[in-house]
Design an enzyme around this catalytic site. Structure first.
Site, PDB file in Angstrom:
ATOM      1  N   GLU A  72       0.832  -1.219   0.000  1.00  0.00           N
ATOM      2  CA  GLU A  72       0.000   0.000   0.000  1.00  0.00           C
ATOM      3  C   GLU A  72       0.863   1.265   0.000  1.00  0.00           C
ATOM      4  O   GLU A  72       1.694   1.457   0.906  1.00  0.00           O
ATOM      5  CB  GLU A  72      -0.933   0.002   1.216  1.00  0.00           C
ATOM      6  N   LYS A  81      -7.509  -0.644  11.263  1.00  0.00           N
ATOM      7  CA  LYS A  81      -6.897  -1.055   9.992  1.00  0.00           C
ATOM      8  C   LYS A  81      -5.655  -0.200   9.733  1.00  0.00           C
ATOM      9  O   LYS A  81      -4.625  -0.689   9.265  1.00  0.00           O
ATOM     10  CB  LYS A  81      -7.920  -0.913   8.851  1.00  0.00           C
ATOM     11  N   ASP A  94       3.711 -14.489  11.624  1.00  0.00           N
ATOM     12  CA  ASP A  94       2.419 -14.923  11.097  1.00  0.00           C
ATOM     13  C   ASP A  94       1.402 -13.788  11.249  1.00  0.00           C
ATOM     14  O   ASP A  94       0.840 -13.586  12.318  1.00  0.00           O
ATOM     15  CB  ASP A  94       1.993 -16.176  11.888  1.00  0.00           C
ATOM     16  N   HIS A 100      -2.317  10.133  -0.359  1.00  0.00           N
ATOM     17  CA  HIS A 100      -2.585   8.900  -1.110  1.00  0.00           C
ATOM     18  C   HIS A 100      -2.521   9.142  -2.607  1.00  0.00           C
ATOM     19  O   HIS A 100      -1.981   8.348  -3.354  1.00  0.00           O
ATOM     20  CB  HIS A 100      -3.989   8.396  -0.766  1.00  0.00           C
TER      21      HIS A 100
HETATM   22  C1  MEV Z   1      -5.874   3.440   4.981  1.00  0.00           C
HETATM   23  O1  MEV Z   1      -5.133   2.300   4.610  1.00  0.00           O
HETATM   24  C2  MEV Z   1      -5.888   3.594   6.482  1.00  0.00           C
HETATM   25  C3  MEV Z   1      -6.764   4.720   7.023  1.00  0.00           C
HETATM   26  O2  MEV Z   1      -8.082   4.593   6.523  1.00  0.00           O
HETATM   27  C4  MEV Z   1      -6.738   4.595   8.526  1.00  0.00           C
HETATM   28  C5  MEV Z   1      -7.694   5.522   9.233  1.00  0.00           C
HETATM   29  O3  MEV Z   1      -8.735   5.893   8.664  1.00  0.00           O
HETATM   30  O4  MEV Z   1      -7.416   5.818  10.413  1.00  0.00           O
HETATM   31  C6  MEV Z   1      -6.243   6.061   6.569  1.00  0.00           C
END
Ligand code: MEV
Length: 454
Positions: free
Chosen positions: A103, A294, A310, A407
């Site tokens: 990513e 995430k 793992d 991004h």
């Molecule tokens: C993207 O990979 C992760 C985010 O969505 C985490 C978040 O929203 O805190 C930017």
């Protein structure tokens, strides 16, 4: 009620025309035969398909053999970029952190957060526990007292039967720390478990734990057969470690006077309040908490993968931990106390720096070398910090510019690469898109125009 006449599934037509029956004995084919079969059966152009697999197969057969043997039916290698995020100050020591991840923005964000916090005292960590869990699940419908007495009478013998397995782990400071019989009959009729607690030193411990459990299960069954009648014999349903490790937890934290968080005091106060609010939302709102976590796992998984651990086990354990009080919450917390901003993360991490892939995968060895060959505890600290840094970077963007800005910069470069743009073309077009929204068609159009204008 329903029409039972079989109707063709339109989505399966393609597959049926290429593969009309299951293949027998696939695992017995040679690697070349497997590649041929997959290419002929599934490749749109079998020769191009094979050429791609071949490109990613290592040219040195000795190196390729290492990778072929990790799994079954290997066709080639699936690459992930391995990068580093430098300048992490953790408990007073400088680290360069290896990250394997596809990513875009993750490594850049980690590096930025590392730099920001290195100027404010760095990251602090604390190991809150390193205990791992294994369970033997039993089915038993006889007298609870009889089972309890049998277990207690034989507990030492069970441990003794394991001594040849636990000996070397004990020399390294690990071993079995506790075992007990637990009745779970109120949850499930006849369900008991033998619960074992382990310390596994620098190993993740999955093999050690599972071997102990399966050996103990055999001793248990053997001993039980001379005490219980055949029709009341406790049955071992299964023996397996748990990836839920709520007592194998590390805390990573940062803190700084609020006035160090912005160009002036009022900007800094506003920022700190908004940041704390964003984390509070993720503590209370599960939809937000999942995305928030995430973001943490972007950092965690990248280091876990780079160091050959793992990541599925880590992911499963982390999300169970996030829901430990019956509601899925953010793993991190933030507060302002006495004009100081505090941000911290508690995360369960069962990791190893010996055994498994750590001694087999050449790049895993190099990643551990980049980290100065850490112990498992040290790796827990580093991974937690990578998660906190990533979380910090994400929330920082979310409460200020939004995340799309960063991004899109990387996305633009990926789109341009996919369109075959040269480095010079990438530079020119990147400038153009400083203010313009990045879409596939806009990028294509810009590249075509640039080429036509030449
Ligand atoms: C993207 O990979 C992760 C985010 O969505 C985490 C978040 O929203 O805190 C930017």
């Amino acid at each position: 009620m329903s029409n039972t006449k079989a109707r063709p599934n339109p989505y399966l037509c393609y597959q049926i025309s290429r593969m009309s029956k299951p293949i027998e004995g696939f695992s017995k084919l040679t690697k070349a035969e497997k590649i041929n079969w997959v290419a002929e059966t599934h490749g749109e152009s079998p020769s191009e398909f094979k050429a791609t697999l071949d490109t990613y197969n290592h040219s040195d057969p000795e190196i390729q053999k290492i990778h072929d043997e990790f799994i079954e039916n290997t066709l080639t290698n699936h690459y992930l970029p391995l990068g580093v995020a430098p300048n992490f100050l953790i408990d007073g020591k400088w680290y360069t952190i290896p990250m394997a991840i596809e990513e875009s923005s993750v490594v850049a964000a980690a590096s930025k957060a590392a730099k920001f916090w290195s100027n404010r005292g760095g990251f602090k960590t604390e190991i809150l526990g390193t205990e791992k869990v294994g369970q033997i699940h039993l089915n038993y419908h006889g007298s609870a007292k009889k089972l309890n007495d049998f277990f207690n009478d034989n507990k030492l013998k069970f441990l003794n039967d394991l001594s040849s397995i636990t000996e070397s782990m004990e020399r390294r400071g690990g071993g079995i720390k506790n075992l007990q019989l637990i009745s779970k009959t109120t949850a499930l009729d006849g369900y008991y478990q033998i619960d074992l607690r382990f310390e596994t030193a620098d190993a993740m411990g999955a093999n050690f734990i599972n071997t102990c459990l399966e050996t103990l299960a055999k001793s248990f069954t053997n001993a039980a057969s001379s005490v219980f009648e055949a029709d009341e014999l406790p049955e071992v349903v299964m023996s397996i470690l748990s990836n839920y490790v709520p007592n194998c937890v590390v805390r990573a934290s940062v803190s700084a006077p609020v006035d160090q968080l912005g160009a002036d005091l009022s900007e800094a106060q506003l920022y700190a309040k908004k940041f704390v609010r964003a984390v509070a939302i993720a503590r209370e709102e599960p939809y937000r908490a999942v995305t928030h976590n995430k973001g943490i796992m972007n950092g965690v998984d990248a280091v876990v993968i780079a160091t050959g651990n793992d990541f599925r086990a880590v992911e499963a354990g982390v999300h169970a931990y996030a829901a430990k009080d019956g509601k899925y919450r953010s793993l991190s917390q933030a507060k302002i106390e006495n004009d100081t901003f505090h941000f911290y993360l508690d995360i369960p991490l069962a990791l190893g720096t010996v055994g498994g892939l750590t001694s087999l995968h050449p790049l895993v060895k190099r990643s551990l070398e980049i980290l100065d060959k850490p112990s498992a505890k040290e790796l827990m600290r580093i991974v937690a910090v990578a998660g906190l840094a990533q979380n910090f970077a994400a929330i920082n963007s979310l409460v200020t510019t939004g995340i799309q800005k960063g991004h899109m910069k990387m996305h633009l470069l990926n789109l341009l690469s996919a369109l075959g743009a040269t480095e010079a073309e990438k530079q020119t077009i990147s400038k153009q898109f400083n203010e313009q929204i990045v879409t596939n068609s806009a990028v294509k159009e810009a590249l075509t125009k640039l080429r036509n204008d030449r």
